[in-house]
Write a protein that holds these residues in place. Structure first.
Motif, PDB file in Angstrom:
ATOM      1  N   ARG A  21      75.296  39.858  58.454  1.00  0.00           N
ATOM      2  CA  ARG A  21      76.236  40.981  58.552  1.00  0.00           C
ATOM      3  C   ARG A  21      77.640  40.514  58.908  1.00  0.00           C
ATOM      4  NH1 ARG A  21      79.568  43.306  61.272  1.00  0.00           N
ATOM      5  NH2 ARG A  21      79.187  41.819  62.939  1.00  0.00           N
ATOM      6  N   ARG A  22      78.565  40.886  58.111  1.00  0.00           N
ATOM      7  CA  ARG A  22      79.979  40.683  58.413  1.00  0.00           C
ATOM      8  C   ARG A  22      80.703  41.986  58.105  1.00  0.00           C
ATOM      9  NH1 ARG A  22      82.573  35.936  58.653  1.00  0.00           N
ATOM     10  NH2 ARG A  22      84.008  37.299  59.782  1.00  0.00           N
ATOM     11  N   SER A  23      81.868  42.133  58.696  1.00  0.00           N
ATOM     12  CA  SER A  23      82.681  43.287  58.329  1.00  0.00           C
ATOM     13  C   SER A  23      83.320  42.965  56.999  1.00  0.00           C
ATOM     14  CB  SER A  23      83.733  43.537  59.403  1.00  0.00           C
ATOM     15  OG  SER A  23      83.091  43.961  60.579  1.00  0.00           O
ATOM     16  N   ARG A  80      85.660  43.793  53.951  1.00  0.00           N
ATOM     17  CA  ARG A  80      86.843  44.635  53.699  1.00  0.00           C
ATOM     18  C   ARG A  80      87.050  44.907  52.212  1.00  0.00           C
ATOM     19  NH1 ARG A  80      87.505  42.026  58.644  1.00  0.00           N
ATOM     20  NH2 ARG A  80      87.743  43.638  60.224  1.00  0.00           N
ATOM     21  N   GLN A 123      92.805  51.844  54.093  1.00  0.00           N
ATOM     22  CA  GLN A 123      92.349  50.475  54.330  1.00  0.00           C
ATOM     23  C   GLN A 123      91.305  50.101  53.277  1.00  0.00           C
ATOM     24  OE1 GLN A 123      90.010  49.614  57.869  1.00  0.00           O
ATOM     25  NE2 GLN A 123      90.506  51.625  58.698  1.00  0.00           N
ATOM     26  N   CYS A 140      81.266  47.893  56.581  1.00  0.00           N
ATOM     27  CA  CYS A 140      82.384  47.619  57.487  1.00  0.00           C
ATOM     28  C   CYS A 140      82.507  48.796  58.444  1.00  0.00           C
ATOM     29  CB  CYS A 140      83.696  47.433  56.718  1.00  0.00           C
ATOM     30  SG  CYS A 140      85.040  46.976  57.859  1.00  0.00           S
ATOM     31  N   PRO A 141      82.372  48.528  59.744  1.00  0.00           N
ATOM     32  CA  PRO A 141      82.589  49.625  60.696  1.00  0.00           C
ATOM     33  C   PRO A 141      84.081  49.870  60.834  1.00  0.00           C
ATOM     34  CG  PRO A 141      82.159  47.588  61.888  1.00  0.00           C
ATOM     35  CD  PRO A 141      82.119  47.236  60.422  1.00  0.00           C
ATOM     36  N   MET A 142      84.443  51.137  60.896  1.00  0.00           N
ATOM     37  CA  MET A 142      85.882  51.449  61.014  1.00  0.00           C
ATOM     38  C   MET A 142      86.131  52.519  62.067  1.00  0.00           C
ATOM     39  SD  MET A 142      87.007  51.692  57.035  1.00  0.00           S
ATOM     40  CE  MET A 142      85.416  52.110  56.359  1.00  0.00           C
ATOM     41  N   GLU A 143      87.158  52.278  62.874  1.00  0.00           N
ATOM     42  CA  GLU A 143      87.637  53.343  63.752  1.00  0.00           C
ATOM     43  C   GLU A 143      89.109  53.622  63.486  1.00  0.00           C
ATOM     44  OE1 GLU A 143      86.887  52.097  67.758  1.00  0.00           O
ATOM     45  OE2 GLU A 143      88.213  50.364  67.595  1.00  0.00           O
ATOM     46  N   GLY A 144      89.643  52.938  62.473  1.00  0.00           N
ATOM     47  CA  GLY A 144      91.032  53.178  62.079  1.00  0.00           C
ATOM     48  C   GLY A 144      91.094  54.318  61.083  1.00  0.00           C
ATOM     49  N   MET A 155      82.089  56.323  64.154  1.00  0.00           N
ATOM     50  CA  MET A 155      82.537  55.251  63.269  1.00  0.00           C
ATOM     51  C   MET A 155      82.406  55.729  61.825  1.00  0.00           C
ATOM     52  SD  MET A 155      80.941  51.581  64.372  1.00  0.00           S
ATOM     53  CE  MET A 155      80.244  51.849  65.993  1.00  0.00           C
ATOM     54  N   ARG A 162      83.657  33.669  60.963  1.00  0.00           N
ATOM     55  CA  ARG A 162      83.415  34.551  62.099  1.00  0.00           C
ATOM     56  C   ARG A 162      83.980  33.913  63.370  1.00  0.00           C
ATOM     57  NH1 ARG A 162      78.791  38.467  62.193  1.00  0.00           N
ATOM     58  NH2 ARG A 162      77.431  36.796  61.522  1.00  0.00           N
ATOM     59  N   ARG A 208      84.098  34.039  67.452  1.00  0.00           N
ATOM     60  CA  ARG A 208      83.549  34.589  68.689  1.00  0.00           C
ATOM     61  C   ARG A 208      84.034  33.752  69.862  1.00  0.00           C
ATOM     62  NH1 ARG A 208      82.817  38.295  65.813  1.00  0.00           N
ATOM     63  NH2 ARG A 208      80.956  39.620  65.634  1.00  0.00           N
TER      64      ARG A 208
HETATM   65  C1  LIG Z   1      84.051  50.203  66.678  1.00  0.00           C
HETATM   66  C2  LIG Z   1      84.616  49.290  65.631  1.00  0.00           C
HETATM   67  C3  LIG Z   1      85.737  49.676  64.910  1.00  0.00           C
HETATM   68  C4  LIG Z   1      86.253  48.852  63.910  1.00  0.00           C
HETATM   69  N1  LIG Z   1      87.296  49.312  63.152  1.00  0.00           N
HETATM   70  C5  LIG Z   1      87.695  48.590  62.098  1.00  0.00           C
HETATM   71  C6  LIG Z   1      88.649  49.115  61.182  1.00  0.00           C
HETATM   72  O1  LIG Z   1      89.135  50.240  61.331  1.00  0.00           O
HETATM   73  N2  LIG Z   1      89.001  48.366  60.119  1.00  0.00           N
HETATM   74  C7  LIG Z   1      88.472  47.135  59.894  1.00  0.00           C
HETATM   75  O2  LIG Z   1      88.833  46.512  58.904  1.00  0.00           O
HETATM   76  N3  LIG Z   1      87.551  46.598  60.744  1.00  0.00           N
HETATM   77  C8  LIG Z   1      87.140  47.309  61.825  1.00  0.00           C
HETATM   78  N4  LIG Z   1      86.161  46.820  62.652  1.00  0.00           N
HETATM   79  C9  LIG Z   1      85.563  45.505  62.370  1.00  0.00           C
HETATM   80  C10 LIG Z   1      85.951  44.421  63.383  1.00  0.00           C
HETATM   81  O3  LIG Z   1      87.275  44.038  63.190  1.00  0.00           O
HETATM   82  C11 LIG Z   1      84.967  43.287  63.249  1.00  0.00           C
HETATM   83  O4  LIG Z   1      83.689  43.722  63.627  1.00  0.00           O
HETATM   84  C12 LIG Z   1      85.347  42.050  64.060  1.00  0.00           C
HETATM   85  O5  LIG Z   1      86.537  41.504  63.626  1.00  0.00           O
HETATM   86  C13 LIG Z   1      84.255  40.981  64.015  1.00  0.00           C
HETATM   87  O6  LIG Z   1      83.979  40.580  62.698  1.00  0.00           O
HETATM   88  P1  LIG Z   1      82.514  40.683  62.062  1.00  0.00           P
HETATM   89  O7  LIG Z   1      82.110  42.135  62.134  1.00  0.00           O
HETATM   90  O8  LIG Z   1      82.654  40.218  60.635  1.00  0.00           O
HETATM   91  O9  LIG Z   1      81.583  39.827  62.860  1.00  0.00           O
HETATM   92  C14 LIG Z   1      85.652  47.598  63.660  1.00  0.00           C
HETATM   93  C15 LIG Z   1      84.538  47.208  64.404  1.00  0.00           C
HETATM   94  C16 LIG Z   1      84.011  48.048  65.370  1.00  0.00           C
HETATM   95  C17 LIG Z   1      82.767  47.634  66.117  1.00  0.00           C
END
Ligand SMILES: Cc1cc2nc3c(=O)[nH]c(=O)nc-3n(C[C@H](O)[C@H](O)[C@H](O)COP(=O)(O)O)c2cc1C
Length: 245
Positions: free
Chosen positions: A16-18, A20, A72, A193-197, A217, A233, A235
């Motif tokens: 799992r990665r975020s 985009r 985004q 991809c989780p987003m809160e933006g 989210m 990644r 950390r």
């Molecule tokens: C609650 C939450 C909100 C996030 N909001 C955004 C977002 O709005 N846009 C985005 O591109 N990534 C967002 N992310 C992704 C994080 O930037 C990402 O999880 C972090 O950089 C670590 O990378 P990884 O998920 O690939 O391990 C969010 C992650 C979390 C948990």
């Protein structure tokens, strides 16, 4: 032996990665729905399940949500979206569901026949949970909070009783569901991809959600493009965050 090409839990967590940028390739709506069903198996405070999941598959709705998410990439290129919503406002309904479930489990017998353990569980939903969730303009919550701090001088006590604390309680569990979802998706090689933006007011309007609901989210879903993961990644070193006591 059941043969499956699903990833193991640790493989899925590592995969799992975020993402985009998603490929312009459709993903199976039913499989995503199954991952949402797994999301709903997440642990939840007092089993209150103060969450809802909006599975957005309509391209027009995805476009509108992406616009409200500042365009985004993770939203704009998503094949589907899942909006995880925290519904603290549904606490009365969820209390009733838990009570109905328990009574049914006990065989709908008269209350006088309940065992001590059964009485305790029912009392928890009939009295304790309402006393925690009930509030009026934040005032009762603040009174509870102050009372608990005073009692807490003499014995251990649950202290998170303000309106803001109960919001966190609902959000915490919703976040666990979101994580369950993302790991379940990763297990079948789907990306998220989780987003809160995003503009929460606009998203709530689009989904016809009540004012007191809260978006936990928005999860973009699809299959990662070659350039969809922005870098390695990162950390913080584990020694900095791990404390053995
Ligand atoms: C609650 C939450 C909100 C996030 N909001 C955004 C977002 O709005 N846009 C985005 O591109 N990534 C967002 N992310 C992704 C994080 O930037 C990402 O999880 C972090 O950089 C670590 O990378 P990884 O998920 O690939 O391990 C969010 C992650 C979390 C948990």
């Amino acid at each position: 032996m059941v043969v499956t090409n699903e990833k193991s839990v640790s493989e899925a967590i590592k995969y799992r990665r975020s993402v985009r940028v998603f490929k312009n390739v459709p993903i199976d709506e039913q499989k995503v729905k199954e991952c949402i069903q797994l999301a709903a198996l997440a642990p939840t405070s007092s089993n209150m399940q103060l969450w809802e999941f909006y599975h957005v598959v309509s391209p027009e709705m995805i476009r509108q949500i992406a616009t409200a998410s500042f365009n985004q990439n993770a939203a704009k290129t998503a094949q589907q979206l899942v909006v995880v919503v925290a519904r603290k406002d549904l606490w009365r309904k969820r209390v009733q569901s838990n009570i109905d479930y328990l009574k049914n489990q006990y065989g709908n017998k008269p209350e006088s026949d309940y065992s001590k353990r059964e009485k305790f569980a029912l009392n928890y939903y009939q009295k304790i949970i309402p006393s925690l969730y009930f509030d009026f303009l934040g005032i009762i919550g603040m009174i509870k909070f102050i009372t608990f701090q005073i009692i807490g001088l003499f014995r251990p006590i649950y202290r998170q009783a303000r309106q803001s604390d109960m919001r966190i309680v609902a959000q915490k569990s919703a976040g666990l569901a979101a994580q369950n979802f993302m790991i379940s998706m990763a297990a079948i090689n789907y990306d998220t991809c989780p987003m809160e933006g995003f503009d929460s007011l606009r998203i709530k309007k689009l989904l016809h959600l009540p004012a007191r609901s809260e978006i936990n989210m928005i999860l973009g879903c699809g299959i990662r493009d070659e350039n969809g993961v922005y870098g390695e990644r990162f950390r913080i070193p584990f020694e900095e965050i791990y404390f053995k006591k």
